[in-house]
Design an enzyme around this catalytic site. Structure first.
Site, PDB file in Angstrom:
ATOM      1  N   HIS A  53       0.653  -1.310   0.058  1.00  0.00           N
ATOM      2  CA  HIS A  53      -0.076   0.073   0.276  1.00  0.00           C
ATOM      3  C   HIS A  53       0.898   1.421   0.010  1.00  0.00           C
ATOM      4  O   HIS A  53       0.618   2.307  -0.908  1.00  0.00           O
ATOM      5  CB  HIS A  53      -1.328  -0.326   0.907  1.00  0.00           C
ATOM      6  CG  HIS A  53      -1.811  -1.118   1.298  1.00  0.00           C
ATOM      7  ND1 HIS A  53      -1.467  -2.362   2.468  1.00  0.00           N
ATOM      8  CD2 HIS A  53      -2.889  -1.324   0.373  1.00  0.00           C
ATOM      9  CE1 HIS A  53      -2.630  -3.164   2.030  1.00  0.00           C
ATOM     10  NE2 HIS A  53      -3.513  -2.177   0.845  1.00  0.00           N
ATOM     11  N   GLN A  77     -17.889  -6.681  -2.216  1.00  0.00           N
ATOM     12  CA  GLN A  77     -17.334  -7.977  -3.404  1.00  0.00           C
ATOM     13  C   GLN A  77     -16.760  -9.555  -2.256  1.00  0.00           C
ATOM     14  O   GLN A  77     -15.709 -10.101  -3.147  1.00  0.00           O
ATOM     15  CB  GLN A  77     -16.117  -7.224  -3.631  1.00  0.00           C
ATOM     16  CG  GLN A  77     -14.937  -6.667  -2.259  1.00  0.00           C
ATOM     17  CD  GLN A  77     -13.250  -5.607  -2.738  1.00  0.00           C
ATOM     18  OE1 GLN A  77     -13.679  -4.503  -3.158  1.00  0.00           O
ATOM     19  NE2 GLN A  77     -11.924  -6.557  -2.893  1.00  0.00           N
TER      20      GLN A  77
HETATM   21  P1  AMP Z   1      -6.336  -3.669  -1.090  1.00  0.00           P
HETATM   22  O1  AMP Z   1      -6.116  -3.193   0.430  1.00  0.00           O
HETATM   23  O2  AMP Z   1      -5.553  -5.354  -0.684  1.00  0.00           O
HETATM   24  O3  AMP Z   1      -7.389  -3.844  -1.695  1.00  0.00           O
HETATM   25  O4  AMP Z   1      -5.037  -3.183  -1.801  1.00  0.00           O
HETATM   26  C1  AMP Z   1      -5.589  -2.001  -2.901  1.00  0.00           C
HETATM   27  C2  AMP Z   1      -4.207  -1.819  -3.254  1.00  0.00           C
HETATM   28  O5  AMP Z   1      -2.784  -2.359  -3.221  1.00  0.00           O
HETATM   29  C3  AMP Z   1      -4.755  -2.534  -4.541  1.00  0.00           C
HETATM   30  O6  AMP Z   1      -4.821  -1.829  -5.332  1.00  0.00           O
HETATM   31  C4  AMP Z   1      -3.888  -3.780  -4.778  1.00  0.00           C
HETATM   32  O7  AMP Z   1      -2.700  -4.406  -5.700  1.00  0.00           O
HETATM   33  C5  AMP Z   1      -2.337  -2.645  -3.220  1.00  0.00           C
HETATM   34  N1  AMP Z   1      -1.417  -4.172  -3.954  1.00  0.00           N
HETATM   35  C6  AMP Z   1      -1.905  -4.871  -2.164  1.00  0.00           C
HETATM   36  N2  AMP Z   1      -0.734  -5.848  -1.827  1.00  0.00           N
HETATM   37  C7  AMP Z   1       0.201  -5.020  -2.913  1.00  0.00           C
HETATM   38  C8  AMP Z   1       1.537  -6.059  -2.895  1.00  0.00           C
HETATM   39  N3  AMP Z   1       2.040  -6.984  -2.244  1.00  0.00           N
HETATM   40  N4  AMP Z   1       2.061  -4.445  -3.422  1.00  0.00           N
HETATM   41  C9  AMP Z   1       1.449  -3.537  -4.463  1.00  0.00           C
HETATM   42  N5  AMP Z   1       0.695  -3.711  -4.354  1.00  0.00           N
HETATM   43  C10 AMP Z   1      -0.105  -4.480  -3.509  1.00  0.00           C
END
Ligand code: AMP
Length: 305
Positions: A53, A77
């Site tokens: 993040h 979702q």
């Molecule tokens: P989430 O909170 O898991 O829905 O993720 C929010 C955003 O962070 C999304 O665009 C994810 O693809 C990105 N994200 C989550 N994990 C990673 C990671 N390990 N590396 C890069 N971006 C990430």
């Protein structure tokens, strides 16, 4: 810091950074938008921040004059048997982390603010949402597209930041932005990994030490696929077989799929002749993990292709 000082810091962060209604968010962003040279960046997340993040926030901070991070565990979702109720949440920690990254505003609305009584309209992605994770998570990408469309409409960002870690989500959002004429640039940031290679995820907190160790096989199998393609292997079936064998060697890792697809429309490919996306999903204990890498064909003939 005393617990009193902690409480004061928490309250101060909440009053400076936190917005919990769409109306207030729109008002604050509209104020920022009229400043000369304003560039509005949006980072949509479900909170419980980790380095993945943060990499999106840093990219946004480097490119935008005003950065909004949303932290909302989006109920629509999640499937009925999925982990909506147990998904990790820590608003005050997230606020402190976002403040440390120089974020201007964090949108963390309650569920009833986002889905008001009578809510009855969804954004339904098509074929692009049916394969890979869409096959085992029906309705998931409809929920993702709907919340992202709502955020785009409230914030009207110039640029929105997403992680390559969720490759199908990226493809779905790009398709949606084109198909529905959202005037937003989609920026995709590389996957951030733990030292052993495991892709960072809020869900990694569910893993035991042994599960975490074994889960790193997903990274090793993806890396092996990448290396094979780079050294001239073009056969999708041979690459997949090799990956399945590696992953099968870890008894706690239960493979859901390994697929090699076109990175834009996610249609399966038979040969790695041009850039392709290799994507995996697996259950490790009760935790569902996903990961992916880009395959770039190499080998003796690649330069002529
Ligand atoms: P989430 O909170 O898991 O829905 O993720 C929010 C955003 O962070 C999304 O665009 C994810 O693809 C990105 N994200 C989550 N994990 C990673 C990671 N390990 N590396 C890069 N971006 C990430």
């Amino acid at each position: 810091m005393s617990s009193n000082e902690n409480a004061v810091t928490r309250l101060d962060l909440r009053s400076r950074l936190l917005v919990s209604t769409a109306g207030e968010l729109r008002r604050r962003v509209d104020e920022a938008r009229i400043r000369p040279g304003a560039v509005i960046g949006l980072v949509p997340t479900m909170g419980f921040f980790h380095e993945g993040h943060l990499s999106l926030m840093r990219a946004a901070r480097a490119e935008c004059s005003y950065v909004i991070v949303s932290a909302f565990v989006n109920p629509i979702q999640f499937g009925a048997t999925e982990d909506f109720n147990t998904y990790p949440r820590d608003l005050d920690r997230d606020l402190a982390v976002a403040a440390g990254e120089g974020v201007d505003l964090m949108f963390a609305p309650p569920e009833h603010e986002v889905y008001q009584p009578g809510f009855d309209t969804m954004v339904v992605p098509g074929k692009i949402s049916e394969g890979l994770c869409g096959a085992s998570r029906p309705g998931h990408f409809r929920g993702v597209a709907t919340i992202v469309a709502k955020l785009f409409n409230i914030v009207k960002p110039d640029t929105a930041y997403f992680g390559q870690k969720d490759a199908q989500q990226v493809a779905v959002i790009r398709r949606m932005a084109t198909d529905l004429n959202f005037d937003v640039a989609i920026r995709v940031c590389p996957t951030v990994r733990e030292p052993g290679g495991l892709a960072m995820s809020s869900r990694n907190t569910y893993l035991s030490d042994e599960e975490r160790e074994q889960a790193a096989v997903l990274f090793r199998a993806l890396s092996a696929a990448k290396e094979a393609a780079a050294s001239g292997e073009t056969s999708v079936s041979r690459i997949r077989r090799k990956m399945k064998k590696m992953i099968g060697g870890e008894y706690l890792v239960d493979l859901e799929y390994v697929k090699i697809v076109n990175p834009v429309d996610l249609e399966p490919v038979e040969e790695v002749a041009t850039e392709a996306l290799v994507a995996v999903a697996a259950r490790v204990g009760r935790t569902r993990l996903i990961d992916n890498m880009m395959l770039t064909p190499g080998g003796p003939d690649a330069a002529d292709a």
